[in-house]
Design an enzyme around this catalytic site. Structure first.
Site, PDB file in Angstrom:
ATOM      1  N   ARG A 159       8.975 -35.675 -54.287  1.00  0.00           N
ATOM      2  CA  ARG A 159       9.025 -36.237 -55.636  1.00  0.00           C
ATOM      3  C   ARG A 159      10.372 -36.901 -55.877  1.00  0.00           C
ATOM      4  O   ARG A 159      11.360 -36.562 -55.231  1.00  0.00           O
ATOM      5  CB  ARG A 159       8.915 -35.119 -56.699  1.00  0.00           C
ATOM      6  CG  ARG A 159       7.647 -34.396 -56.795  1.00  0.00           C
ATOM      7  CD  ARG A 159       7.699 -33.468 -58.014  1.00  0.00           C
ATOM      8  NE  ARG A 159       8.635 -32.362 -57.828  1.00  0.00           N
ATOM      9  CZ  ARG A 159       8.346 -31.236 -57.197  1.00  0.00           C
ATOM     10  NH1 ARG A 159       7.153 -31.061 -56.693  1.00  0.00           N
ATOM     11  NH2 ARG A 159       9.247 -30.284 -57.067  1.00  0.00           N
TER      12      ARG A 159
ATOM     13  N   ARG B 286      16.050 -24.011 -67.283  1.00  0.00           N
ATOM     14  CA  ARG B 286      16.257 -22.827 -66.425  1.00  0.00           C
ATOM     15  C   ARG B 286      16.874 -21.687 -67.248  1.00  0.00           C
ATOM     16  O   ARG B 286      17.471 -21.935 -68.307  1.00  0.00           O
ATOM     17  CB  ARG B 286      17.188 -23.196 -65.269  1.00  0.00           C
ATOM     18  CG  ARG B 286      16.530 -24.214 -64.371  1.00  0.00           C
ATOM     19  CD  ARG B 286      17.317 -24.446 -63.116  1.00  0.00           C
ATOM     20  NE  ARG B 286      16.579 -25.379 -62.275  1.00  0.00           N
ATOM     21  CZ  ARG B 286      16.624 -25.417 -60.963  1.00  0.00           C
ATOM     22  NH1 ARG B 286      17.396 -24.585 -60.310  1.00  0.00           N
ATOM     23  NH2 ARG B 286      15.895 -26.284 -60.287  1.00  0.00           N
TER      24      ARG B 286
ATOM     25  N   ASP C  54      18.215 -30.349 -53.107  1.00  0.00           N
ATOM     26  CA  ASP C  54      17.197 -29.376 -53.510  1.00  0.00           C
ATOM     27  C   ASP C  54      17.032 -28.249 -52.489  1.00  0.00           C
ATOM     28  O   ASP C  54      17.218 -28.459 -51.291  1.00  0.00           O
ATOM     29  CB  ASP C  54      15.865 -30.130 -53.674  1.00  0.00           C
ATOM     30  CG  ASP C  54      14.856 -29.321 -54.444  1.00  0.00           C
ATOM     31  OD1 ASP C  54      15.232 -28.303 -55.059  1.00  0.00           O
ATOM     32  OD2 ASP C  54      13.672 -29.698 -54.428  1.00  0.00           O
ATOM     33  N   GLY C  55      16.680 -27.079 -52.982  1.00  0.00           N
ATOM     34  CA  GLY C  55      16.342 -25.959 -52.098  1.00  0.00           C
ATOM     35  C   GLY C  55      17.367 -24.829 -52.119  1.00  0.00           C
ATOM     36  O   GLY C  55      17.258 -23.891 -51.324  1.00  0.00           O
TER      37      GLY C  55
ATOM     38  N   HIS D   3      23.381 -21.830 -55.097  1.00  0.00           N
ATOM     39  CA  HIS D   3      24.095 -22.968 -55.697  1.00  0.00           C
ATOM     40  C   HIS D   3      25.527 -23.062 -55.157  1.00  0.00           C
ATOM     41  O   HIS D   3      26.046 -24.167 -54.958  1.00  0.00           O
ATOM     42  CB  HIS D   3      24.092 -22.868 -57.221  1.00  0.00           C
ATOM     43  CG  HIS D   3      22.715 -22.991 -57.804  1.00  0.00           C
ATOM     44  ND1 HIS D   3      21.820 -23.965 -57.407  1.00  0.00           N
ATOM     45  CD2 HIS D   3      22.051 -22.245 -58.732  1.00  0.00           C
ATOM     46  CE1 HIS D   3      20.678 -23.829 -58.065  1.00  0.00           C
ATOM     47  NE2 HIS D   3      20.799 -22.778 -58.872  1.00  0.00           N
TER      48      HIS D   3
ATOM     49  N   LEU E 252      34.815 -44.103 -50.216  1.00  0.00           N
ATOM     50  CA  LEU E 252      33.485 -43.815 -50.767  1.00  0.00           C
ATOM     51  C   LEU E 252      33.499 -43.808 -52.301  1.00  0.00           C
ATOM     52  O   LEU E 252      34.394 -43.220 -52.913  1.00  0.00           O
ATOM     53  CB  LEU E 252      33.037 -42.430 -50.270  1.00  0.00           C
ATOM     54  CG  LEU E 252      31.696 -41.934 -50.801  1.00  0.00           C
ATOM     55  CD1 LEU E 252      30.540 -42.701 -50.165  1.00  0.00           C
ATOM     56  CD2 LEU E 252      31.531 -40.430 -50.544  1.00  0.00           C
TER      57      LEU E 252
HETATM   58  C1  FPP Z   1      18.263 -27.708 -56.803  1.00  0.00           C
HETATM   59  O1  FPP Z   1      17.887 -26.548 -56.081  1.00  0.00           O
HETATM   60  C2  FPP Z   1      19.661 -27.628 -57.167  1.00  0.00           C
HETATM   61  C3  FPP Z   1      20.175 -27.719 -58.419  1.00  0.00           C
HETATM   62  C4  FPP Z   1      19.335 -27.918 -59.623  1.00  0.00           C
HETATM   63  C5  FPP Z   1      21.609 -27.564 -58.667  1.00  0.00           C
HETATM   64  C6  FPP Z   1      22.446 -28.291 -57.680  1.00  0.00           C
HETATM   65  C7  FPP Z   1      23.836 -27.940 -57.942  1.00  0.00           C
HETATM   66  C8  FPP Z   1      24.781 -27.810 -57.002  1.00  0.00           C
HETATM   67  C9  FPP Z   1      24.566 -28.053 -55.554  1.00  0.00           C
HETATM   68  C10 FPP Z   1      26.144 -27.433 -57.442  1.00  0.00           C
HETATM   69  C11 FPP Z   1      26.740 -28.626 -58.154  1.00  0.00           C
HETATM   70  C12 FPP Z   1      28.124 -28.697 -57.894  1.00  0.00           C
HETATM   71  C13 FPP Z   1      28.834 -29.787 -57.646  1.00  0.00           C
HETATM   72  C14 FPP Z   1      30.218 -29.555 -57.326  1.00  0.00           C
HETATM   73  C15 FPP Z   1      28.321 -31.178 -57.661  1.00  0.00           C
HETATM   74  P1  FPP Z   1      16.914 -25.512 -56.754  1.00  0.00           P
HETATM   75  O2  FPP Z   1      17.696 -24.544 -57.531  1.00  0.00           O
HETATM   76  O3  FPP Z   1      15.873 -26.258 -57.538  1.00  0.00           O
HETATM   77  O4  FPP Z   1      16.281 -24.836 -55.486  1.00  0.00           O
HETATM   78  P2  FPP Z   1      14.799 -24.292 -55.354  1.00  0.00           P
HETATM   79  O5  FPP Z   1      13.892 -25.478 -55.547  1.00  0.00           O
HETATM   80  O6  FPP Z   1      14.750 -23.759 -53.969  1.00  0.00           O
HETATM   81  O7  FPP Z   1      14.618 -23.234 -56.397  1.00  0.00           O
END
Ligand code: FPP
Length: 238
Positions: A192, A74, A23-24, A40, A133
């Site tokens: 959470r 989203r 997250d973040g 992302h 892993l």
């Molecule tokens: C949460 O941060 C992140 C997500 C919902 C997407 C996570 C996806 C990736 C890291 C890419 C996936 C790719 C692979 C290869 C597994 P947020 O967008 O909610 O951040 P925020 O809370 O700061 O808005």
């Protein structure tokens, strides 16, 4: 001849199964005046670094939350971008090939783009004999949805209400056959579970931090594992 023997330090215990909520990404991008998509992309890069590190230190199971059943809410552009990053990861032949990492995807995949589904299947097939892993990537995953699926399956198989056991539910989850996560990490300052592995994490330890996922370092993971070692896990006993 040495006079003093070096004092042996207690051996560190690795969790068996770490689960991370990545997250973040959005806030990381905002801080840099970049679009969320850049967050992302940085999050995906971080995911690869941390997964490789977990493999290197001998962790047995890692589960990462890439996309939840709620993330469809989203804006379409952002959803499309996350799916594009995921597809690129699946297509990149350098990713985890020859690294002895076993890939598994958890979540409801039937609604995903057919080409993505094909690549997911291919990656699982290609890595099925890996002994390092075991990496679960949660994509279109929701803990409640997973439990509903399990319950429907139990009812459909004609089990009487009195005969339903916890094991029957565990066996019908995506993580069937795997040890439950014993350590859940959520960076970015949120406290959470967000519908993540809600059945499996009944006895997990939790570790929260303000670090935004793209800034998360292997040294932060080490710090988290050190903290895990300080926890006194009693599983309801004394
Ligand atoms: C949460 O941060 C992140 C997500 C919902 C997407 C996570 C996806 C990736 C890291 C890419 C996936 C790719 C692979 C290869 C597994 P947020 O967008 O909610 O951040 P925020 O809370 O700061 O808005």
């Amino acid at each position: 001849m040495p006079i003093f023997k070096k004092k042996k330090t207690a051996e560190r215990i690795l969790p068996e199964h770490i689960a991370i909520i990545m997250d973040g990404n959005g806030r990381w991008a905002k801080k840099r005046a970049l679009p969320r998509t850049a967050g992302h992309a940085a999050g995906s890069k971080k995911f690869k670094e941390i997964a490789r590190y977990c493999n290197k230190i001998g962790l047995k199971y890692l589960t990462v939350y890439a996309f939840s059943t709620e993330n469809w809410k989203r804006p379409k552009d952002e959803v499309d971008n996350i799916m594009k990053i995921f597809k690129e990861y699946l297509e990149d032949t350098k990713n985890f090939k020859d690294e002895n990492i076993k890939l598994q995807f958890i979540g409801e995949r039937s609604v995903l783009d057919p080409e993505i589904q094909r690549l997911m299947k291919q990656s699982e097939e290609d890595s099925k004999n890996a002994t390092g892993l075991h990496l679960n990537i949660a994509i279109n995953y929701g803990g409640r949805d997973e439990i509903v699926h399990a319950v429907k399956d139990i009812i459909a198989s004609g089990v009487k209400a009195d005969d339903v056991t916890e094991q029957m539910i565990s066996e019908r989850l995506y993580t069937s056959g795997q040890p439950d996560p014993d350590f859940i990490i959520r960076p970015s300052g949120e406290y959470r579970l967000s519908n993540y592995l809600i059945w499996q994490s009944a006895y997990a330890e939790y570790w929260f931090s303000d670090i935004l996922w793209p800034d998360f370092k292997t040294s932060d993971l080490e710090k988290a594992i050190d903290d895990f070692n300080k926890r006194n896990r009693r599983f309801g006993g004394v």
